[in-house]
Design a protein around this motif. Structure first.
Motif, PDB file in Angstrom:
ATOM      1  N   THR A 128      23.390  11.108 -11.403  1.00 42.54           N
ATOM      2  CA  THR A 128      22.037  11.598 -11.657  1.00 42.54           C
ATOM      3  C   THR A 128      21.562  11.120 -13.023  1.00 42.54           C
ATOM      4  O   THR A 128      22.288  11.214 -14.008  1.00 42.54           O
ATOM      5  CB  THR A 128      21.996  13.137 -11.607  1.00 42.54           C
ATOM      6  OG1 THR A 128      22.443  13.564 -10.318  1.00 42.54           O
ATOM      7  CG2 THR A 128      20.591  13.659 -11.844  1.00 42.54           C
ATOM      8  N   LEU A 129      20.340  10.584 -13.058  1.00 42.71           N
ATOM      9  CA  LEU A 129      19.740  10.084 -14.298  1.00 42.71           C
ATOM     10  C   LEU A 129      18.559  10.963 -14.696  1.00 42.71           C
ATOM     11  O   LEU A 129      17.780  11.404 -13.849  1.00 42.71           O
ATOM     12  CB  LEU A 129      19.265   8.638 -14.110  1.00 42.71           C
ATOM     13  CG  LEU A 129      20.345   7.595 -13.767  1.00 42.71           C
ATOM     14  CD1 LEU A 129      19.700   6.237 -13.529  1.00 42.71           C
ATOM     15  CD2 LEU A 129      21.388   7.504 -14.865  1.00 42.71           C
ATOM     16  N   GLU A 130      18.425  11.187 -15.978  1.00 40.73           N
ATOM     17  CA  GLU A 130      17.331  11.997 -16.506  1.00 40.73           C
ATOM     18  C   GLU A 130      16.114  11.131 -16.838  1.00 40.73           C
ATOM     19  O   GLU A 130      16.264   9.952 -17.191  1.00 40.73           O
ATOM     20  CB  GLU A 130      17.775  12.721 -17.777  1.00 40.73           C
ATOM     21  CG  GLU A 130      18.942  13.683 -17.589  1.00 40.73           C
ATOM     22  CD  GLU A 130      18.522  14.983 -16.933  1.00 40.73           C
ATOM     23  OE1 GLU A 130      17.305  15.241 -16.872  1.00 40.73           O
ATOM     24  OE2 GLU A 130      19.407  15.721 -16.479  1.00 40.73           O
ATOM     25  N   GLY A 131      14.940  11.718 -16.718  1.00 39.16           N
ATOM     26  CA  GLY A 131      13.667  11.184 -17.202  1.00 39.16           C
ATOM     27  C   GLY A 131      13.502   9.678 -17.271  1.00 39.16           C
ATOM     28  O   GLY A 131      13.459   8.987 -16.256  1.00 39.16           O
ATOM     29  N   GLU A 132      13.417   9.155 -18.510  1.00 35.54           N
ATOM     30  CA  GLU A 132      13.136   7.741 -18.718  1.00 35.54           C
ATOM     31  C   GLU A 132      14.258   6.853 -18.188  1.00 35.54           C
ATOM     32  O   GLU A 132      14.011   5.716 -17.766  1.00 35.54           O
ATOM     33  CB  GLU A 132      12.905   7.465 -20.205  1.00 35.54           C
ATOM     34  CG  GLU A 132      11.621   8.098 -20.747  1.00 35.54           C
ATOM     35  CD  GLU A 132      11.389   7.736 -22.193  1.00 35.54           C
ATOM     36  OE1 GLU A 132      12.248   7.049 -22.786  1.00 35.54           O
ATOM     37  OE2 GLU A 132      10.338   8.150 -22.741  1.00 35.54           O
ATOM     38  N   GLU A 133      15.482   7.349 -18.231  1.00 37.72           N
ATOM     39  CA  GLU A 133      16.592   6.565 -17.692  1.00 37.72           C
ATOM     40  C   GLU A 133      16.400   6.323 -16.197  1.00 37.72           C
ATOM     41  O   GLU A 133      16.678   5.224 -15.698  1.00 37.72           O
ATOM     42  CB  GLU A 133      17.921   7.291 -17.939  1.00 37.72           C
ATOM     43  CG  GLU A 133      18.382   7.247 -19.376  1.00 37.72           C
ATOM     44  CD  GLU A 133      18.753   5.834 -19.793  1.00 37.72           C
ATOM     45  OE1 GLU A 133      19.847   5.365 -19.411  1.00 37.72           O
ATOM     46  OE2 GLU A 133      17.942   5.181 -20.480  1.00 37.72           O
ATOM     47  N   ALA A 134      15.928   7.338 -15.494  1.00 34.59           N
ATOM     48  CA  ALA A 134      15.660   7.191 -14.064  1.00 34.59           C
ATOM     49  C   ALA A 134      14.580   6.146 -13.831  1.00 34.59           C
ATOM     50  O   ALA A 134      14.689   5.306 -12.926  1.00 34.59           O
ATOM     51  CB  ALA A 134      15.254   8.529 -13.464  1.00 34.59           C
ATOM     52  N   GLY A 135      13.524   6.196 -14.632  1.00 37.77           N
ATOM     53  CA  GLY A 135      12.439   5.228 -14.500  1.00 37.77           C
ATOM     54  C   GLY A 135      12.893   3.805 -14.756  1.00 37.77           C
ATOM     55  O   GLY A 135      12.494   2.880 -14.049  1.00 37.77           O
ATOM     56  N   PHE A 183      15.970   2.645 -14.409  1.00 41.33           N
ATOM     57  CA  PHE A 183      16.826   2.224 -13.289  1.00 41.33           C
ATOM     58  C   PHE A 183      15.967   1.828 -12.090  1.00 41.33           C
ATOM     59  O   PHE A 183      16.231   0.816 -11.428  1.00 41.33           O
ATOM     60  CB  PHE A 183      17.783   3.356 -12.892  1.00 41.33           C
ATOM     61  CG  PHE A 183      18.576   3.049 -11.650  1.00 41.33           C
ATOM     62  CD1 PHE A 183      19.703   2.247 -11.710  1.00 41.33           C
ATOM     63  CD2 PHE A 183      18.178   3.557 -10.410  1.00 41.33           C
ATOM     64  CE1 PHE A 183      20.417   1.941 -10.555  1.00 41.33           C
ATOM     65  CE2 PHE A 183      18.892   3.261  -9.262  1.00 41.33           C
ATOM     66  CZ  PHE A 183      20.018   2.444  -9.341  1.00 41.33           C
ATOM     67  N   LEU A 184      14.929   2.613 -11.815  1.00 43.89           N
ATOM     68  CA  LEU A 184      14.052   2.335 -10.681  1.00 43.89           C
ATOM     69  C   LEU A 184      13.338   0.998 -10.861  1.00 43.89           C
ATOM     70  O   LEU A 184      12.935   0.361  -9.884  1.00 43.89           O
ATOM     71  CB  LEU A 184      13.044   3.476 -10.512  1.00 43.89           C
ATOM     72  CG  LEU A 184      12.354   3.592  -9.157  1.00 43.89           C
ATOM     73  CD1 LEU A 184      13.361   3.798  -8.040  1.00 43.89           C
ATOM     74  CD2 LEU A 184      11.344   4.729  -9.164  1.00 43.89           C
ATOM     75  N   ALA A 217      25.345   6.406  -5.204  1.00 40.66           N
ATOM     76  CA  ALA A 217      24.004   6.880  -4.859  1.00 40.66           C
ATOM     77  C   ALA A 217      23.382   7.448  -6.135  1.00 40.66           C
ATOM     78  O   ALA A 217      23.942   8.359  -6.742  1.00 40.66           O
ATOM     79  CB  ALA A 217      24.067   7.937  -3.768  1.00 40.66           C
ATOM     80  N   VAL A 218      22.254   6.889  -6.545  1.00 38.81           N
ATOM     81  CA  VAL A 218      21.634   7.268  -7.814  1.00 38.81           C
ATOM     82  C   VAL A 218      20.425   8.167  -7.551  1.00 38.81           C
ATOM     83  O   VAL A 218      19.559   7.833  -6.734  1.00 38.81           O
ATOM     84  CB  VAL A 218      21.205   6.020  -8.614  1.00 38.81           C
ATOM     85  CG1 VAL A 218      20.643   6.430  -9.974  1.00 38.81           C
ATOM     86  CG2 VAL A 218      22.390   5.071  -8.791  1.00 38.81           C
ATOM     87  N   SER A 227      11.014   1.974  -3.554  1.00 40.25           N
ATOM     88  CA  SER A 227       9.830   1.559  -4.306  1.00 40.25           C
ATOM     89  C   SER A 227       9.174   2.801  -4.898  1.00 40.25           C
ATOM     90  O   SER A 227       9.362   3.918  -4.397  1.00 40.25           O
ATOM     91  CB  SER A 227       8.846   0.840  -3.389  1.00 40.25           C
ATOM     92  OG  SER A 227       8.247   1.761  -2.490  1.00 40.25           O
ATOM     93  N   PRO A 228       8.397   2.649  -5.981  1.00 32.86           N
ATOM     94  CA  PRO A 228       7.673   3.797  -6.532  1.00 32.86           C
ATOM     95  C   PRO A 228       6.786   4.488  -5.498  1.00 32.86           C
ATOM     96  O   PRO A 228       6.661   5.716  -5.498  1.00 32.86           O
ATOM     97  CB  PRO A 228       6.841   3.173  -7.657  1.00 32.86           C
ATOM     98  CG  PRO A 228       7.641   1.980  -8.082  1.00 32.86           C
ATOM     99  CD  PRO A 228       8.234   1.445  -6.810  1.00 32.86           C
TER     100      PRO A 228
END
Length: 316
Positions: free
Chosen positions: A252-259, A261-262, A278-279, A305-306
């Protein structure tokens, strides 16, 4: 003159439908019916079942189609009936009869000896009536033209094989089997080979898939039941796309880290090396995609995708 059929308004649908495929429909026909009932824009299935087979058929919609290929490697479990004494062109009841032979008296000891013979690692020659490709063309296409092509034998794994007589009067004319096996196992071929080993030949008269990977028939819904539901209940019958990733390490990634990675950027952390990850984003929790970890680096493989993510989260 009949009134024109109303046009279905398609919409983005994301998830996995565990369908109990009915007898007589191809996997694609079953998929198209479910797709129409859900009014889904994009759909696919995770491997085929023959029209004469029933049982577990996971159908993928929207973002879940990105991970459908991962399920092709899943182990499977089947129940089937082998009709003894009759061989057919297809190895099942759909084909034309090739030969009929008398069924000899078969003892319990002989049946057990044959069962043991087909346990563990075995080799199979893929049937001509299969979707396996040769020079870009499915084998069944050659078979329909009366052409038989050479097929290399394959090694598959039979983890469990139960065999029991199916009685008709006093004579043993059929055998019920339960098989747990690796990917790529042809149950029709197994049925033919068992019939041959018993000295009389045989073909499958019934085939039902009871499990594929973690999915069981008890979790499945029929097309008839799906049709009887209202629209909201049909959508509620879907599992989330991550249902296809049960063996993946969750990160699991928080906030900006998730963005980041995406967006496809590699992320660093104190994660162990892992081939399948699985992220997820943390808030709200949502699947972002799959990845692998090497030397503390999280490397994206398949990403949502976003737009897909916004649709899944219900964000306008």
């Amino acid at each position: 003159m009949a009134a024109p059929r109303a046009r279905v308004q398609r919409r983005p649908v994301h998830g996995v439908l565990l369908l109990d495929k009915p007898l007589g429909l191809s996997s694609n026909q079953a998929l198209q019916k479910a797709k129409w009932l859900l009014r889904a824009e994009k759909a696919g299935h995770t491997g085929t079942l023959d029209p004469l087979a029933t049982g577990v058929l996971p159908l993928c919609f929207g973002a879940a189609t990105k991970f459908s290929g991962l399920h092709l490697d899943a182990d499977k479990t089947y129940e089937a009936t082998i009709q003894l004494g009759v061989t057919t062109t297809t190895g099942d009841a759909e084909g034309e009869v090739l030969a009929q032979r008398a069924v000899p008296a078969i003892t319990a000891e002989q049946l057990e000896a044959v069962r043991q013979r087909f346990l563990g690692r075995i080799t199979q020659v893929p049937p001509m009536h299969s979707a396996l490709k040769k020079d870009g063309k499915a084998l069944y296409e050659y078979a329909r033209q009366g052409i038989e092509v050479e097929r290399a034998a394959r090694t598959v794994q039979i983890y469990k094989l139960n065999m029991a007589p199916a009685q008709s009067g006093q004579a043993l004319v059929a055998i019920d089997i339960e098989v747990s096996c690796s990917k790529g196992t042809y149950i029709r071929t197994l049925g033919e080979d068992i019939g041959q080993a018993l000295g009389c030949g045989g073909h499958l008269s019934r085939l039902r898939r009871t499990a594929t990977g973690p999915f069981l028939t008890a979790q499945c819904i029929t097309l008839q039941a799906l049709e009887a539901l209202d629209d909201a209940a049909r959508l509620a019958a879907l599992l989330p796309p991550e249902a296809l990733l049960p063996d993946h390490l969750p990160i699991t990634l928080e906030g900006e880290e998730a963005g980041r990675f995406l967006a496809g950027m590699r992320r660093r952390g104190d994660w162990p090396d892992a081939a399948q990850v699985a992220v997820f984003g943390a808030r709200p929790r949502a699947l972002l995609g799959t990845a692998h970890v090497r030397a503390g680096e999280l490397i994206a493989q398949r990403l949502l995708s976003p737009v897909e993510l916004q649709q899944m989260l219900g964000v306008a």
